[in-house]
Design a protein around this motif. Structure first.
Motif, short mmCIF file in Angstrom:
data_model
loop_
_atom_site.label_atom_id
_atom_site.label_comp_id
_atom_site.label_asym_id
_atom_site.label_seq_id
_atom_site.Cartn_x
_atom_site.Cartn_y
_atom_site.Cartn_z
N MET A 127 -12.18 -5.08 -18.92
CA MET A 127 -11.35 -3.91 -19.19
C MET A 127 -10.88 -3.31 -17.87
SD MET A 127 -13.20 -2.05 -22.45
CE MET A 127 -11.85 -0.88 -22.58
N LEU A 128 -9.57 -3.32 -17.66
CA LEU A 128 -8.95 -2.73 -16.48
C LEU A 128 -8.20 -1.49 -16.95
CD1 LEU A 128 -7.47 -6.04 -15.00
CD2 LEU A 128 -9.74 -5.06 -14.60
N VAL A 129 -8.60 -0.33 -16.48
CA VAL A 129 -8.05 0.92 -16.98
C VAL A 129 -7.49 1.75 -15.83
CG1 VAL A 129 -8.51 3.04 -18.26
CG2 VAL A 129 -9.73 0.93 -18.85
N VAL A 130 -6.24 2.17 -15.98
CA VAL A 130 -5.63 3.13 -15.05
C VAL A 130 -5.28 4.37 -15.87
CG1 VAL A 130 -3.79 3.62 -13.42
CG2 VAL A 130 -4.67 1.29 -13.62
N GLU A 155 -0.92 1.27 -6.42
CA GLU A 155 -0.72 2.64 -5.97
C GLU A 155 -1.87 3.56 -6.38
OE1 GLU A 155 1.60 3.65 -4.00
OE2 GLU A 155 2.76 1.78 -4.00
N ALA A 156 -2.64 3.17 -7.40
CA ALA A 156 -3.73 4.00 -7.90
C ALA A 156 -4.90 4.01 -6.93
CB ALA A 156 -4.18 3.50 -9.27
N LEU A 157 -5.79 4.99 -7.10
CA LEU A 157 -6.99 5.06 -6.28
C LEU A 157 -7.90 3.88 -6.58
CD1 LEU A 157 -7.94 8.84 -6.71
CD2 LEU A 157 -6.73 7.79 -4.79
N PRO A 158 -8.58 3.34 -5.58
CA PRO A 158 -9.59 2.33 -5.88
C PRO A 158 -10.72 2.94 -6.70
CG PRO A 158 -9.73 3.01 -3.60
CD PRO A 158 -8.49 3.63 -4.15
N GLN A 204 6.16 6.82 -7.51
CA GLN A 204 5.62 5.47 -7.38
C GLN A 204 4.80 5.04 -8.59
OE1 GLN A 204 7.77 4.83 -4.71
NE2 GLN A 204 6.19 3.29 -4.46
N ARG A 205 4.60 5.95 -9.53
CA ARG A 205 3.90 5.56 -10.75
C ARG A 205 4.82 4.69 -11.59
NH1 ARG A 205 1.99 10.00 -15.02
NH2 ARG A 205 3.83 9.27 -16.16
N ALA A 206 4.46 3.44 -11.73
CA ALA A 206 5.38 2.45 -12.32
C ALA A 206 5.51 2.56 -13.83
CB ALA A 206 4.92 1.05 -11.94
N LEU A 221 -12.09 0.97 -13.28
CA LEU A 221 -11.48 2.24 -13.63
C LEU A 221 -10.78 2.82 -12.42
CD1 LEU A 221 -11.07 4.52 -15.71
CD2 LEU A 221 -13.24 5.51 -14.92
N GLN A 222 -9.49 3.14 -12.59
CA GLN A 222 -8.70 3.71 -11.51
C GLN A 222 -7.92 4.92 -12.01
OE1 GLN A 222 -6.92 -0.43 -10.57
NE2 GLN A 222 -6.74 0.71 -8.63
N ILE A 223 -7.69 5.87 -11.13
CA ILE A 223 -6.86 7.02 -11.44
C ILE A 223 -5.59 6.94 -10.61
CG2 ILE A 223 -6.63 9.53 -11.09
CD1 ILE A 223 -9.49 9.82 -12.01
N ALA A 224 -4.47 7.17 -11.29
CA ALA A 224 -3.19 7.29 -10.60
C ALA A 224 -3.01 8.76 -10.25
CB ALA A 224 -2.05 6.81 -11.50
N PRO A 225 -3.21 9.15 -8.99
CA PRO A 225 -3.18 10.57 -8.64
C PRO A 225 -1.78 11.15 -8.70
CG PRO A 225 -3.37 9.24 -6.66
CD PRO A 225 -3.45 8.29 -7.82
#
Length: 279
Positions: A164-167, A260-263, A211-213, A201-205
């Motif tokens: 599960m890859l979650v942004v 672009e999201a946080l690691p 840049q949020r695609a 789990l990543q957050i797009a700040p």
């Protein structure tokens, strides 16, 4: 017949269900008491379902199938109940869920609220109850929605769970849902989710700006045969896309979003910082 209520099957799915119960019962010359004896439910319960004063349940539907001999058929009451139960779901979503339960990899993106598969039961309940208060669904549909989410989450607990890859957009952890305790428990659950060996789990700040695609909730499923299907939602409907010509641009956008999201380590740090504001 005295006090016989006229049924309008077109008025609601529940009314159509009840009218069909009456039609099959009367075709056998059974009274409501007779059907009650065949199903182990009271005649009062049978009457309430027939007149749509009480919604049908799965056990009652199965009992009807045994009484009428419709179990396992395309016209079973269990199947009608499941279709009725999905009435509060967006168009296309039940079909998506069938694929979700078989996927070997899930890529999820959401904004505003935590993705359903990562929600605690309390968080999910707050969202469903809010919809019921606004009249977007009935209280019974809200109950079904919460139970349905729990079933979806349970299907991912397997001997070999899917990757599960979650942004999530930063708004997912900044917007409080429910009271402070509900939100605090939800943030704890996200931290636990990030520790699992099959998850990222990543957050797009907010700071990534344009840049949020991706701007709408988007799910990408890799199936056992390695094909990828996509699911996206608007406010009024969802759509499952299988055509690779449409899916691959979404997959590219997802990869760009991940870049672009946080690691995950920085994501965990942000969640922990937000968590300090809750008991």
């Amino acid at each position: 017949m005295v006090n016989r209520k006229v049924l309008d099957p077109e008025s609601s799915p529940e009314a159509a269900y009840g009218a069909r119960v009456r039609r099959l019962r009367e075709a056998r010359a059974w009274s409501q008491e007779d059907l009650a004896a065949h199903t182990a439910y009271s005649s009062k319960h049978v009457s309430a379902v027939e007149t749509a004063r009480k919604p049908p349940t799965l056990p009652f539907s199965r009992a009807l199938d045994l009484a009428f001999g419709t179990a396992g058929t395309a016209d079973s009451f269990e199947r009608e109940w499941r279709e009725l139960r999905h009435g509060a779901l967006l168009e296309g979503f039940p079909e998506y869920v069938e694929h979700e339960g078989r996927a070997v990899e899930l890529r999820l993106f959401d904004t505003g609220i935590v993705p359903g598969l990562l929600q605690t039961s309390e968080y999910a309940r707050c969202l469903a109850d809010s919809k019921a208060r606004r009249g977007a669904m009935t209280p019974d549909q809200a109950d079904d929605l919460v139970a349905f989410l729990a079933e979806r989450q349970a299907t991912l607990v397997r001997h070999r769970p899917p990757t599960m890859l979650v942004v999530m957009d930063e708004s997912c952890i900044r917007r409080q849902v429910g009271g402070p305790r509900t939100m605090g428990a939800q943030l704890d659950h996200l931290l636990e989710f990030a520790e699992r060996p099959n998850t990222v789990l990543q957050i797009a700040p907010f700071e990534i700006g344009e840049q949020r695609a991706l701007y709408l909730p988007t799910n990408l499923l890799t199936m056992p045969n390695m094909t990828v299907v996509a699911y996206a939602e608007s406010q009024i409907r969802g759509y499952l896309e299988r055509d690779s010509a449409a899916v691959f641009p979404l997959l590219t956008a997802y990869h760009q979003l991940q870049a672009e999201a946080l690691p995950q380590s920085a994501t965990v740090d942000m969640i922990r910082e937000v968590r300090k504001g809750y008991p």
